[in-house]
Every structure is written in C-alpha cells, then in structure tokens.
Write an enzyme that holds these catalytic residues in place. Structure first.
Site, mmCIF file in Angstrom:
data_model
loop_
_atom_site.group_PDB
_atom_site.id
_atom_site.type_symbol
_atom_site.label_atom_id
_atom_site.label_comp_id
_atom_site.label_asym_id
_atom_site.label_seq_id
_atom_site.Cartn_x
_atom_site.Cartn_y
_atom_site.Cartn_z
ATOM 1 N N GLY A 14 -3.712 -1.532 15.867
ATOM 2 C CA GLY A 14 -4.253 -1.940 14.576
ATOM 3 C C GLY A 14 -5.160 -3.154 14.661
ATOM 4 N N HIS A 50 -12.421 -0.259 18.663
ATOM 5 C CA HIS A 50 -11.519 0.847 18.317
ATOM 6 C C HIS A 50 -12.299 2.001 17.680
ATOM 7 C CE1 HIS A 50 -8.624 -2.697 17.889
ATOM 8 N NE2 HIS A 50 -8.010 -1.944 18.781
HETATM 9 P P1 AMP Z 1 -5.209 -2.240 21.171
HETATM 10 O O1 AMP Z 1 -5.221 -2.059 19.695
HETATM 11 O O2 AMP Z 1 -5.628 -3.582 21.613
HETATM 12 O O3 AMP Z 1 -3.939 -1.759 21.807
HETATM 13 O O4 AMP Z 1 -6.346 -1.286 21.737
HETATM 14 C C1 AMP Z 1 -6.351 0.087 21.436
HETATM 15 C C2 AMP Z 1 -7.399 0.762 22.278
HETATM 16 O O5 AMP Z 1 -8.677 0.194 21.995
HETATM 17 C C3 AMP Z 1 -7.180 0.556 23.791
HETATM 18 O O6 AMP Z 1 -7.477 1.771 24.463
HETATM 19 C C4 AMP Z 1 -8.164 -0.522 24.126
HETATM 20 O O7 AMP Z 1 -8.589 -0.485 25.473
HETATM 21 C C5 AMP Z 1 -9.304 -0.190 23.199
HETATM 22 N N1 AMP Z 1 -10.176 -1.343 22.974
HETATM 23 C C6 AMP Z 1 -9.809 -2.613 22.662
HETATM 24 N N2 AMP Z 1 -10.884 -3.414 22.595
HETATM 25 C C7 AMP Z 1 -11.966 -2.648 22.853
HETATM 26 C C8 AMP Z 1 -13.373 -2.885 22.933
HETATM 27 N N3 AMP Z 1 -13.881 -4.098 22.718
HETATM 28 N N4 AMP Z 1 -14.178 -1.855 23.248
HETATM 29 C C9 AMP Z 1 -13.674 -0.614 23.468
HETATM 30 N N5 AMP Z 1 -12.361 -0.318 23.397
HETATM 31 C C10 AMP Z 1 -11.516 -1.322 23.101
#
Ligand code: AMP
Length: 283
Positions: free
Chosen positions: A27, A33
């Site tokens: 989230g 995301h």
């Molecule tokens: P999180 O909500 O931090 O668990 O991230 C969910 C997904 O979004 C994971 O696969 C992360 O690697 C990806 N994600 C987070 N930050 C970025 C970003 N800046 N660019 C691309 N994907 C991202």
C-alpha cells in the site's frame, strides 16, 4: 473494482479465471506501484492487486506500526488503473492462526545484503508471497526491480517449488532528480529529501568507475565499494552496504567471472537520518 478481504470470497470471485495477473504491495501506492499495475495488464487479465502490511517481514525495531497506511487514496489510484480486484486482507484474514509454517530461503541468497541487515526479512516476504499466490492463484505476478534481491528470491522460490506462476520484473520508477520512489520517502525531512538522490548518484559513479576505469579484478571492485561507502558517510549517511555483485546470483564476482564479462549489479542500502533507503543499478 471489487475490494475483498476474505480468502474464500476472493476464490469465489476468481473461479474460472486462469490468466489472472497479480501485483502484491504493502500500500501507500505511488507511480512505481502503478507502473507495475500497467505491466500486469499487458501480461494477463484480470489484474488483481493486494495491499497487506506483512508483520512477518518486519524486525522488532522496524517501522511496522508507523508504516504509512493510506487505503482510501490507494483505492482511488487502483480504480483509475482499472484494477479488477483489490485483495486487502486483515491480519486475521491472512493469518487466522499463527503462521508457523514458513518459507526459509537459502542462506546464500536470503542472509546476504538486505538479509544480513534485516534478519528474517526474506523469510517473512517468501512466506506471505507464497500464501498470497495460493489465495490469488495468478498466472503471472509482477515485482519491481527496485527490490532487486527480493525479485531474485521470489523467482527462485517459484522455480524451486514449481509454482505455476511467471514472475515478471518491472523497472524502477524514479522522481525527476533520480530518487527511486518508495513509500518510505515520506519519512524524509525536506533537507533529507534534497540529499536523498545522492544515493543513486553514487551508484552511477560506481558504475562509471567499473566500466570506464576498467576494474577487472576483485581487489579493484572492493576499493570502489569502500570509497563509495566513505563518500556517503562523509555526506552524513550511514551506509549498510554498497556491493557490486553478479546479476545472476548476487554472489561477489570472481576474477574469472569479471574477465568473462559477467553482468554485474550494484546494490545499496543506507540510512539518512532515521530513514533507511535502498537502491540498485545494473552494469
Ligand atoms: P511494496 O509496497 O514496497 O512492498 O512494493 C510493492 C511492489 O512495488 C514491489 O514489487 C516493489 O519492488 C515495487 N516497487 C516499489 N517501489 C518501486 C518503484 N519505485 N518502481 C517500481 N516498482 C517499485
């Protein structure tokens, strides 16, 4: 968009769907995301997103309680992206009993880099991802390269358990000044936010040193790593690591693999004030 918290209800809604494309998140959604949601749409249908702040992957002194929870905002963003189902279980939905069965990734992948500084982190990640896969049963799942080691560990888990899901990598989305978007960027003061792009700049310098100065042996690489860490430290950061590793398995490269042109990646984690940021750059 359907918002579902109950596992059985999710299964009922997805019955008969065998091309679902899944994006798990915690989230506080940003453009990074959302780029994964768009990528998911190219690889399957319907797109299912999840939001779950997974206690199992947080250490006792980490930010589980203060992790930003912005459900209403997130829902609006996902609706704009045309996501079909948001699976947003409560802890009780996902862990009705204490989660005693866990997935323990191998030491050489799970206990290095992030795993060294966040013991148990990847065990918590693998456990929740396997469970989410079991709930959603997607054909493909999308993970960001921002969390490079996580992507690799999930890929290996899917491979070793023969999970019927393709893991698709998404490129890191950055702010204009180069800072990788992250939910944790919101913790930065305005002064820290101005300093934060230095993390990516240092990685670019390291890449430059490796490529242009032709560092072809492990000794030279370790000097480059140390120099980069001390540069960050002088600017007021507390680096956990800056490491030049093989893309294929995140192991340190040997002299032979360097001479053979092994693709490399630079990974870093560093604290700026109270905020711990990670980033990486492929060479
Ligand atoms: P999180 O909500 O931090 O668990 O991230 C969910 C997904 O979004 C994971 O696969 C992360 O690697 C990806 N994600 C987070 N930050 C970025 C970003 N800046 N660019 C691309 N994907 C991202």
């Amino acid at each position: 968009m359907k918002i579902i918290s109950d596992i059985q209800e999710l299964r009922d809604h997805l019955r008969g769907q065998n091309r679902a494309s899944f994006v798990p998140t915690m989230g506080n959604l940003h453009e990074g995301h959302l780029s994964l949601m768009r990528l998911a749409r190219q690889h399957g249908d319907p797109v299912v997103a999840s939001i779950f702040v997974n206690r199992l992957q947080f250490g006792p002194n980490e930010d589980f309680d203060s992790y930003p929870r912005t459900m209403q905002d997130d829902i609006e963003k996902l609706e704009r992206e045309g996501v079909y189902i948001l699976f947003a279980p409560t802890e009780r939905d996902l862990y009705p009993q204490p989660q005693e069965y866990r997935v323990d990734p191998p030491h050489q992948l799970g206990d290095i880099l992030e795993g060294e500084f966040r013991p148990g982190f990847f065990k918590g990640v693998c456990t929740v991802v396997l469970k989410l896969f079991s709930c959603v049963q997607p054909k493909v799942a999308v993970f960001g390269k921002k969390d490079y080691q996580q992507l690799m560990i999930i890929r290996q888990m899917a491979k070793q358990f023969a999970l019927p899901v393709d893991i698709i990598p998404g490129e890191t989305i950055r702010a204009e000044d180069g800072l990788a978007l992250s939910s944790r960027n919101g913790y930065l003061s305005s002064q820290e936010r101005a300093e934060a792009p230095e993390l990516q700049k240092i990685l670019q310098q390291v890449r430059h040193q490796v490529l242009d100065l032709g560092a072809r042996n492990t000794q030279a690489l370790s000097e480059i790593e140390k120099l980069a860490e001390s540069t960050l430290a002088k600017r007021g950061w507390e680096p956990d690591y800056i490491a030049i590793r093989q893309q294929s398995d995140l192991a340190p490269p040997s002299n032979e693999s360097l001479q053979g042109g092994e693709p490399l990646v630079i990974l870093t984690a560093a604290k700026l004030g109270k905020t711990r940021l990670i980033d990486n750059l492929e060479i």
